[in-house]
Scaffold this motif. Structure first.
Motif, mmCIF file in Angstrom:
data_model
loop_
_atom_site.group_PDB
_atom_site.id
_atom_site.type_symbol
_atom_site.label_atom_id
_atom_site.label_comp_id
_atom_site.label_asym_id
_atom_site.label_seq_id
_atom_site.Cartn_x
_atom_site.Cartn_y
_atom_site.Cartn_z
ATOM 1 N N LYS A 9 0.831 -1.209 0.000
ATOM 2 C CA LYS A 9 0.000 0.000 0.000
ATOM 3 C C LYS A 9 0.863 1.255 0.000
ATOM 4 N N TYR A 10 1.958 1.243 0.759
ATOM 5 C CA TYR A 10 2.846 2.407 0.793
ATOM 6 C C TYR A 10 3.428 2.690 -0.596
ATOM 7 N N LEU A 11 3.854 1.633 -1.277
ATOM 8 C CA LEU A 11 4.432 1.803 -2.612
ATOM 9 C C LEU A 11 3.420 2.432 -3.564
ATOM 10 N N LYS A 12 2.149 2.070 -3.404
ATOM 11 C CA LYS A 12 1.105 2.646 -4.257
ATOM 12 C C LYS A 12 0.813 4.094 -3.867
ATOM 13 N N VAL A 13 0.600 4.345 -2.568
ATOM 14 C CA VAL A 13 0.265 5.700 -2.105
ATOM 15 C C VAL A 13 1.384 6.689 -2.443
ATOM 16 N N SER A 14 2.639 6.249 -2.257
ATOM 17 C CA SER A 14 3.783 7.128 -2.537
ATOM 18 C C SER A 14 4.067 7.219 -4.040
ATOM 19 N N ARG A 15 3.377 6.383 -4.824
ATOM 20 C CA ARG A 15 3.540 6.326 -6.275
ATOM 21 C C ARG A 15 4.944 5.918 -6.714
ATOM 22 N N LEU A 16 5.648 5.185 -5.858
ATOM 23 C CA LEU A 16 6.918 4.578 -6.279
ATOM 24 C C LEU A 16 6.610 3.465 -7.268
ATOM 25 N N ILE A 17 5.485 2.761 -7.035
ATOM 26 C CA ILE A 17 4.963 1.773 -7.985
ATOM 27 C C ILE A 17 3.493 2.141 -8.194
ATOM 28 N N LYS A 18 3.066 2.203 -9.442
ATOM 29 C CA LYS A 18 1.748 2.764 -9.762
ATOM 30 C C LYS A 18 0.559 1.943 -9.229
ATOM 31 N N ARG A 19 0.651 0.614 -9.326
ATOM 32 C CA ARG A 19 -0.488 -0.209 -8.915
ATOM 33 C C ARG A 19 -0.113 -1.183 -7.809
ATOM 34 N N ARG A 20 -1.063 -1.444 -6.930
ATOM 35 C CA ARG A 20 -0.801 -2.301 -5.780
ATOM 36 C C ARG A 20 -0.510 -3.736 -6.211
ATOM 37 N N THR A 21 -1.169 -4.191 -7.264
ATOM 38 C CA THR A 21 -0.901 -5.561 -7.727
ATOM 39 C C THR A 21 0.533 -5.685 -8.238
ATOM 40 N N VAL A 22 1.017 -4.637 -8.896
ATOM 41 C CA VAL A 22 2.402 -4.638 -9.383
ATOM 42 C C VAL A 22 3.354 -4.610 -8.186
ATOM 43 N N ALA A 23 3.006 -3.835 -7.163
ATOM 44 C CA ALA A 23 3.811 -3.774 -5.939
ATOM 45 C C ALA A 23 3.867 -5.160 -5.287
ATOM 46 N N ASN A 24 2.730 -5.851 -5.251
ATOM 47 C CA ASN A 24 2.667 -7.207 -4.698
ATOM 48 C C ASN A 24 3.589 -8.151 -5.449
ATOM 49 N N GLU A 25 3.538 -8.077 -6.777
ATOM 50 C CA GLU A 25 4.365 -8.966 -7.597
ATOM 51 C C GLU A 25 5.855 -8.688 -7.382
ATOM 52 N N ALA A 26 6.216 -7.405 -7.267
ATOM 53 C CA ALA A 26 7.617 -7.046 -7.039
ATOM 54 C C ALA A 26 8.095 -7.601 -5.695
ATOM 55 N N CYS A 27 7.239 -7.510 -4.677
ATOM 56 C CA CYS A 27 7.589 -8.043 -3.350
ATOM 57 C C CYS A 27 7.736 -9.567 -3.409
ATOM 58 N N ASP A 28 6.777 -10.221 -4.065
ATOM 59 C CA ASP A 28 6.815 -11.687 -4.168
ATOM 60 C C ASP A 28 8.065 -12.160 -4.897
ATOM 61 N N ALA A 29 8.544 -11.369 -5.861
ATOM 62 C CA ALA A 29 9.726 -11.740 -6.641
ATOM 63 C C ALA A 29 11.022 -11.385 -5.902
ATOM 64 N N GLY A 30 10.893 -10.783 -4.708
ATOM 65 C CA GLY A 30 12.070 -10.448 -3.915
ATOM 66 C C GLY A 30 12.818 -9.216 -4.409
ATOM 67 N N ARG A 31 12.097 -8.339 -5.144
ATOM 68 C CA ARG A 31 12.753 -7.153 -5.693
ATOM 69 C C ARG A 31 12.615 -5.920 -4.811
ATOM 70 N N VAL A 32 11.957 -6.078 -3.656
ATOM 71 C CA VAL A 32 11.817 -4.944 -2.735
ATOM 72 C C VAL A 32 12.467 -5.309 -1.408
ATOM 73 N N LEU A 33 13.368 -4.447 -0.930
ATOM 74 C CA LEU A 33 14.059 -4.675 0.339
ATOM 75 C C LEU A 33 13.714 -3.555 1.318
ATOM 76 N N ILE A 34 13.505 -3.934 2.580
ATOM 77 C CA ILE A 34 13.375 -2.935 3.647
ATOM 78 C C ILE A 34 14.628 -3.069 4.500
ATOM 79 N N ASN A 35 15.384 -1.982 4.618
ATOM 80 C CA ASN A 35 16.638 -1.994 5.381
ATOM 81 C C ASN A 35 17.534 -3.165 4.971
#
Length: 83
Positions: A9-35
């Motif tokens: 949701k943060y990725l969508k609200v901040s518009r770093l990634i346009k759609r939440r489903t795309v944000a989900n897929e990026a996370c599932d693929a291990g392309r998003v890191l927190i710290n």
């Protein structure tokens, strides 16, 4: 008070990634890191966290400055700063 929000949701609200489903897929693929740790879409983010998002061959690294449920398009870039 510390506000937390789901990563997808943060990725969508901040518009770093346009759609939440795309944000989900990026996370599932291990392309998003927190710290520098791989994060699931359901992981909570908070102010001060460092996000690294891998888009193809380039990485985007941002620091979370604010967490809000909704923001106007022109204010979205104030939620984070590029590192």
């Amino acid at each position: 008070m510390v506000i937390k929000m789901r990563l997808d949701k943060y990725l969508k609200v901040s518009r770093l990634i346009k759609r939440r489903t795309v944000a989900n897929e990026a996370c599932d693929a291990g392309r998003v890191l927190i710290n520098d740790k791989p994060a699931k879409a359901s992981a909570n983010v908070k102010v001060g966290d460092i996000l690294t998002i891998q888009f193809g061959n380039k990485d985007v690294k941002v620091e979370i400055l604010d967490v809000q449920e909704t923001v106007k398009k022109d204010e979205a870039k104030e939620l984070f700063k590029y590192l």
